[in-house]
Design a protein around this motif. Structure first.
Motif, PDB file in Angstrom:
ATOM      1  N   SER A  96       0.844  -1.198   0.000  1.00 44.25           N
ATOM      2  CA  SER A  96       0.000   0.000   0.000  1.00 44.25           C
ATOM      3  C   SER A  96       0.879   1.248   0.000  1.00 44.25           C
ATOM      4  O   SER A  96       0.634   2.188  -0.759  1.00 44.25           O
ATOM      5  CB  SER A  96      -0.932   0.007   1.218  1.00 44.25           C
ATOM      6  N   TYR A  97       1.897   1.234   0.838  1.00 48.16           N
ATOM      7  CA  TYR A  97       2.825   2.363   0.880  1.00 48.16           C
ATOM      8  C   TYR A  97       3.598   2.488  -0.432  1.00 48.16           C
ATOM      9  O   TYR A  97       3.750   3.581  -0.981  1.00 48.16           O
ATOM     10  CB  TYR A  97       3.781   2.205   2.067  1.00 48.16           C
ATOM     11  N   THR A 156       2.660   1.494  -3.376  1.00 48.63           N
ATOM     12  CA  THR A 156       1.732   1.967  -4.411  1.00 48.63           C
ATOM     13  C   THR A 156       1.525   3.473  -4.290  1.00 48.63           C
ATOM     14  O   THR A 156       1.509   4.190  -5.296  1.00 48.63           O
ATOM     15  CB  THR A 156       0.390   1.209  -4.321  1.00 48.63           C
ATOM     16  N   TYR A 157       1.387   3.946  -3.065  1.00 50.74           N
ATOM     17  CA  TYR A 157       1.261   5.392  -2.827  1.00 50.74           C
ATOM     18  C   TYR A 157       2.483   6.121  -3.392  1.00 50.74           C
ATOM     19  O   TYR A 157       2.352   7.130  -4.086  1.00 50.74           O
ATOM     20  CB  TYR A 157       1.110   5.647  -1.324  1.00 50.74           C
ATOM     21  N   LEU A 158       3.673   5.607  -3.107  1.00 47.42           N
ATOM     22  CA  LEU A 158       4.892   6.233  -3.620  1.00 47.42           C
ATOM     23  C   LEU A 158       4.939   6.168  -5.142  1.00 47.42           C
ATOM     24  O   LEU A 158       5.300   7.146  -5.798  1.00 47.42           O
ATOM     25  CB  LEU A 158       6.136   5.558  -3.027  1.00 47.42           C
ATOM     26  N   PHE A 215       2.447   6.080  -7.257  1.00 45.55           N
ATOM     27  CA  PHE A 215       1.522   7.065  -7.828  1.00 45.55           C
ATOM     28  C   PHE A 215       2.114   8.469  -7.781  1.00 45.55           C
ATOM     29  O   PHE A 215       1.859   9.282  -8.664  1.00 45.55           O
ATOM     30  CB  PHE A 215       0.168   7.047  -7.114  1.00 45.55           C
ATOM     31  N   GLY A 216       2.906   8.766  -6.770  1.00 48.74           N
ATOM     32  CA  GLY A 216       3.542  10.077  -6.677  1.00 48.74           C
ATOM     33  C   GLY A 216       4.666  10.271  -7.674  1.00 48.74           C
ATOM     34  O   GLY A 216       5.111  11.399  -7.905  1.00 48.74           O
ATOM     35  N   ASN A 253       2.089   7.526 -12.664  1.00 43.92           N
ATOM     36  CA  ASN A 253       0.735   6.970 -12.574  1.00 43.92           C
ATOM     37  C   ASN A 253       0.630   5.550 -13.126  1.00 43.92           C
ATOM     38  O   ASN A 253      -0.088   4.726 -12.579  1.00 43.92           O
ATOM     39  CB  ASN A 253      -0.274   7.877 -13.294  1.00 43.92           C
ATOM     40  N   GLY A 312       1.825   3.199 -10.529  1.00 43.07           N
ATOM     41  CA  GLY A 312       0.821   3.075  -9.464  1.00 43.07           C
ATOM     42  C   GLY A 312      -0.340   2.182  -9.877  1.00 43.07           C
ATOM     43  O   GLY A 312      -0.747   1.292  -9.127  1.00 43.07           O
TER      44      GLY A 312
END
Length: 195
Positions: free
Chosen positions: A138-139, A141-143, A145-146, A149, A152
């Motif tokens: 989850s972390y 994936t968050y990174l 996406f930042g 895209n 992510g």
């Protein structure tokens, strides 16, 4: 955002720099772990356990994991190589080295699940592993996406499957009183209580 991520031995940057190597590495490692846990015995164990509703047939797992390993490898390639560029090109302040550490750790947790569940037959330990895996991914994936895209979005099916796998792991553990040892499954089968 700055984060402290300890430096550990990780998959080398050159693997991430090559799209094909980044994709093939998790597929190869996942296949090796799958075959090392003796697929025929794994299928027999899978059939002998009490299962929760919605469980897929055993033949679904190989193709599903091949696709998911490929997607996670491609996501890692995109995110790590993009993070190696000057930070103006993406919104988060995370280094390629940090992503390599996180990806390597999640891959290790991923590869540990099958030996924990089917090798040691410890569904509670496998559940702890997969819950950690979901948190880490989850972390990650968050990174991703930042940074990119596409990277992510490549992780979203993996996270969804991990959620489903957690449900299956928990269901099997609960329905089998957290005991899927050979002797317990053999006794249940002999008594005709395998379903």
């Amino acid at each position: 955002m700055t984060t402290y991520i300890p430096k550990i031995n990780t998959i080398p940057y050159d693997v991430f720099a090559s799209p094909s190597a980044s994709i093939l590495l998790p597929i190869a490692l996942g296949s090796a772990v799958g075959y090392s846990t003796r697929p025929k015995e794994t299928k027999e164990t899978y059939r002998a356990m009490k299962q929760p509703p919605l469980r897929p047939p055993p033949y679904v797992f190989g193709p599903a994991w091949t696709m998911l390993y490929g997607l996670m490898g491609y996501a890692a390639h995109r995110a790590v190589t993009r993070a190696a560029l000057p930070p103006l090109s993406y919104s988060l302040s995370v280094s390629a080295g940090d992503l390599q550490v996180l990806y390597s750790a999640q891959l290790g947790l991923n590869l540990a699940w099958m030996p924990l569940f089917f090798g040691l037959r410890r569904p509670a330990l496998a559940l702890a592993d997969i819950v950690s895996l979901i948190g880490l991914n989850s972390y990650l994936t968050y990174l991703y996406f930042g940074i990119d895209n596409v990277a992510g979005w490549c992780m979203v099916p993996y996270l969804a499957w991990l959620g489903f796998a957690t449900y299956l792991n928990t269901g099997v553990g609960y329905l089998n009183n957290w005991d899927i040892s050979e002797s317990t499954l053999a006794t249940r089968k002999a008594l005709g209580k395998d379903r």
